[in-house]
Design an enzyme around this catalytic site. Structure first.
Site, PDB file in Angstrom:
ATOM      1  N   SER A   1      -9.658  15.361  12.423  1.00  0.00           N
ATOM      2  CA  SER A   1     -10.820  16.120  12.880  1.00  0.00           C
ATOM      3  C   SER A   1     -11.666  15.226  13.775  1.00  0.00           C
ATOM      4  CB  SER A   1     -11.636  16.623  11.683  1.00  0.00           C
ATOM      5  OG  SER A   1     -12.127  15.529  10.930  1.00  0.00           O
TER       6      SER A   1
ATOM      7  N   GLU B   1     -26.374   5.195  14.229  1.00  0.00           N
ATOM      8  CA  GLU B   1     -27.811   5.096  14.542  1.00  0.00           C
ATOM      9  C   GLU B   1     -28.025   4.556  15.946  1.00  0.00           C
ATOM     10  OE1 GLU B   1     -30.370   3.792  11.500  1.00  0.00           O
ATOM     11  OE2 GLU B   1     -29.197   4.740   9.914  1.00  0.00           O
TER      12      GLU B   1
ATOM     13  N   HIS C   1       0.794  -1.234   0.000  1.00  0.00           N
ATOM     14  CA  HIS C   1       0.000   0.000   0.000  1.00  0.00           C
ATOM     15  C   HIS C   1       0.825   1.282   0.000  1.00  0.00           C
ATOM     16  CE1 HIS C   1      -2.433  -3.253   1.816  1.00  0.00           C
ATOM     17  NE2 HIS C   1      -3.324  -2.798   0.958  1.00  0.00           N
TER      18      HIS C   1
ATOM     19  N   GLU D   1     -10.082   6.619  14.247  1.00  0.00           N
ATOM     20  CA  GLU D   1      -8.809   5.911  14.009  1.00  0.00           C
ATOM     21  C   GLU D   1      -7.912   5.702  15.222  1.00  0.00           C
ATOM     22  OE1 GLU D   1      -9.599   8.659  12.122  1.00  0.00           O
ATOM     23  OE2 GLU D   1     -10.286   7.655  10.305  1.00  0.00           O
TER      24      GLU D   1
ATOM     25  N   ARG E   1      -1.268  11.035  14.790  1.00  0.00           N
ATOM     26  CA  ARG E   1      -2.475  11.299  13.999  1.00  0.00           C
ATOM     27  C   ARG E   1      -2.844  12.768  14.131  1.00  0.00           C
ATOM     28  NH1 ARG E   1      -7.295  10.958  11.877  1.00  0.00           N
ATOM     29  NH2 ARG E   1      -9.150  11.372  13.117  1.00  0.00           N
TER      30      ARG E   1
ATOM     31  N   SER F   1     -14.124  19.722  14.663  1.00  0.00           N
ATOM     32  CA  SER F   1     -14.673  20.291  13.427  1.00  0.00           C
ATOM     33  C   SER F   1     -16.181  20.472  13.507  1.00  0.00           C
ATOM     34  CB  SER F   1     -14.338  19.380  12.242  1.00  0.00           C
ATOM     35  OG  SER F   1     -14.813  18.067  12.497  1.00  0.00           O
ATOM     36  N   ASP F   2     -16.825  19.745  14.426  1.00  0.00           N
ATOM     37  CA  ASP F   2     -18.268  19.874  14.581  1.00  0.00           C
ATOM     38  C   ASP F   2     -18.663  19.424  15.981  1.00  0.00           C
ATOM     39  OD1 ASP F   2     -17.546  17.405  12.703  1.00  0.00           O
ATOM     40  OD2 ASP F   2     -19.098  16.796  14.114  1.00  0.00           O
TER      41      ASP F   2
ATOM     42  N   ARG G   1      -5.171  16.484   2.961  1.00  0.00           N
ATOM     43  CA  ARG G   1      -4.625  17.234   4.109  1.00  0.00           C
ATOM     44  C   ARG G   1      -3.124  16.939   4.240  1.00  0.00           C
ATOM     45  NH1 ARG G   1      -7.241  15.444   9.065  1.00  0.00           N
ATOM     46  NH2 ARG G   1      -9.058  16.051   7.884  1.00  0.00           N
TER      47      ARG G   1
ATOM     48  N   GLY H   1      -6.280  11.674   8.291  1.00  0.00           N
ATOM     49  CA  GLY H   1      -7.132  10.735   7.566  1.00  0.00           C
ATOM     50  C   GLY H   1      -7.182  11.067   6.088  1.00  0.00           C
TER      51      GLY H   1
ATOM     52  N   ARG I   1      -3.086   4.087  -4.528  1.00  0.00           N
ATOM     53  CA  ARG I   1      -4.500   4.299  -4.183  1.00  0.00           C
ATOM     54  C   ARG I   1      -4.843   5.762  -3.898  1.00  0.00           C
ATOM     55  NH1 ARG I   1      -7.595  -0.412  -2.011  1.00  0.00           N
ATOM     56  NH2 ARG I   1      -6.441  -2.242  -2.667  1.00  0.00           N
TER      57      ARG I   1
ATOM     58  N   ARG J   1     -11.357  25.977   8.273  1.00  0.00           N
ATOM     59  CA  ARG J   1     -10.736  24.705   8.646  1.00  0.00           C
ATOM     60  C   ARG J   1      -9.230  24.750   8.500  1.00  0.00           C
ATOM     61  NH1 ARG J   1     -14.385  19.550   8.312  1.00  0.00           N
ATOM     62  NH2 ARG J   1     -16.301  20.548   8.929  1.00  0.00           N
TER      63      ARG J   1
HETATM   64  O1  LIG Z   1     -10.282  14.299   9.527  1.00  0.00           O
HETATM   65  P1  LIG Z   1      -9.871  12.854   9.613  1.00  0.00           P
HETATM   66  O2  LIG Z   1      -8.427  12.705  10.011  1.00  0.00           O
HETATM   67  O3  LIG Z   1     -10.192  12.057   8.381  1.00  0.00           O
HETATM   68  O4  LIG Z   1     -10.716  12.232  10.840  1.00  0.00           O
HETATM   69  C1  LIG Z   1     -12.124  12.184  10.946  1.00  0.00           C
HETATM   70  O5  LIG Z   1     -12.819  12.492   9.749  1.00  0.00           O
HETATM   71  C2  LIG Z   1     -13.291  11.290   9.108  1.00  0.00           C
HETATM   72  C3  LIG Z   1     -14.795  11.292   9.062  1.00  0.00           C
HETATM   73  O6  LIG Z   1     -15.258  12.380   8.345  1.00  0.00           O
HETATM   74  C4  LIG Z   1     -12.757  10.134   9.949  1.00  0.00           C
HETATM   75  O7  LIG Z   1     -11.545   9.692   9.408  1.00  0.00           O
HETATM   76  C5  LIG Z   1     -12.602  10.775  11.301  1.00  0.00           C
HETATM   77  O8  LIG Z   1     -11.724  10.143  12.194  1.00  0.00           O
HETATM   78  O1  LIG Z   2     -15.458  10.889  13.085  1.00  0.00           O
HETATM   79  C1  LIG Z   2     -15.901  12.028  13.178  1.00  0.00           C
HETATM   80  C2  LIG Z   2     -15.163  13.164  12.775  1.00  0.00           C
HETATM   81  C3  LIG Z   2     -15.706  14.406  12.913  1.00  0.00           C
HETATM   82  N1  LIG Z   2     -16.952  14.525  13.411  1.00  0.00           N
HETATM   83  C4  LIG Z   2     -17.677  13.443  13.788  1.00  0.00           C
HETATM   84  O2  LIG Z   2     -18.803  13.578  14.240  1.00  0.00           O
HETATM   85  N2  LIG Z   2     -17.135  12.227  13.669  1.00  0.00           N
END
Ligand SMILES: O=P(O)(O)O[C@H]1O[C@H](CO)[C@@H](O)[C@H]1O
Ligand SMILES: O=c1cc[nH]c(=O)[nH]1
Length: 235
Positions: free
Chosen positions: A90, A162, A4, A181, A87, A203-204, A24, A20, A43, A217
């Site tokens: 977000s 869910e 990979h 992760e 790592r 991020s949220d 980025r 991830g 990939r 961001r």
């Molecule tokens: O922003 P990354 O590093 O991808 O991390 C978060 O964003 C992704 C989900 O949107 C998942 O990989 C989660 O862990």
């Molecule tokens: O895995 C994630 C990443 C950002 N926000 C989420 O709610 N879940």
């Protein structure tokens, strides 16, 4: 080369930042590293090696979810000799006092399962951050003026969850945020005796519905990358 990762032997640094999102990885390498060289395109999971303040570093995308991260972490450690995996991701906040743009340092990770479950069987190994990296990142975050939290996070297998009762249980147990992760990263690192840390940007927000606009961001993600680099090299 591995299955990979297309890098030649010696093209991967001992310190690897792992977002991830492969784009980025590209953005962070082009923004923070001197002379970044693309060392992986397999990939489309981009990886770059360059230097930061004279220190050699690789930034390699991990993909989303623990099975994907596990492939890259295993190959980076076992085939390329990586010693320090950080790592940079977000996450969604799960506590009222954790806000969008805040930084979370994952001291430990809660998960229903990880890809390492097959190896660990009945053992509930606690996936923990490397203490030295964790304290160095905390110092770097405080120096940068970030709002920083340190504690337990939830590494989930699902983005579109869910099972709201699970989030409620996590929240009641003080879990700061959810991502997908870090628990496997810490477990693989523990198995191979290397250092690992997850530096996350909120991020949220799962409780308020707040979300970081795309335009903002980049700046907050930059703060996270700088904290990770300083933790690795100035700790
Ligand atoms: O922003 P990354 O590093 O991808 O991390 C978060 O964003 C992704 C989900 O949107 C998942 O990989 C989660 O862990
Ligand atoms: O895995 C994630 C990443 C950002 N926000 C989420 O709610 N879940």
């Amino acid at each position: 080369m591995t299955i990979h990762i297309g890098a030649e032997p010696g093209q991967i640094a001992e310190t690897v930042l792992m977002p991830g999102d492969p784009l980025r990885a590209k953005w962070a390498a082009e923004t923070f590293l001197d002379a970044p060289e693309c060392v992986n395109k397999v990939r489309g999971m981009l990886g770059y090696t360059g230097t930061w303040r004279g220190h050699r570093v690789t930034i390699q995308g991990s993909g989303m979810g623990m099975p994907s991260l596990s492939i890259y972490a295993n190959e980076l450690i076992r085939d390329y000799g990586a010693k320090r995996l950080i790592r940079v991701g977000s996450a969604g906040a799960m506590q009222p006092d954790v806000a969008v743009r805040d930084i979370v340092l994952a001291q430990g990770c809660t998960a229903l399962s990880t890809p390492s479950r097959g190896i660990l069987r009945e053992v509930n190994l606690a996936p923990l951050a490397d203490f030295h990296l964790l304290t160095a990142a905390h110092r770097a975050a405080q120096d940068s003026g970030a709002r920083v939290h340190v504690g337990n996070i939830y590494s989930s297998d699902v983005f579109y969850d869910e099972r709201p009762d699970l989030n409620e249980i996590m929240q009641r147990h003080g879990v700061l945020c959810v991502e997908m992760e870090a628990a496997e990263l810490y477990t693989v690192a523990a198995r191979h005796g290397v250092q690992a840390l997850a530096v996350l940007t909120i991020s949220d927000h799962l409780l308020t519905g707040d979300a970081l606009p795309a335009s903002e961001r980049e700046q907050s993600f930059g703060q996270m990358i700088e904290i990770a680099l300083r933790a690795a090299f100035e700790g």
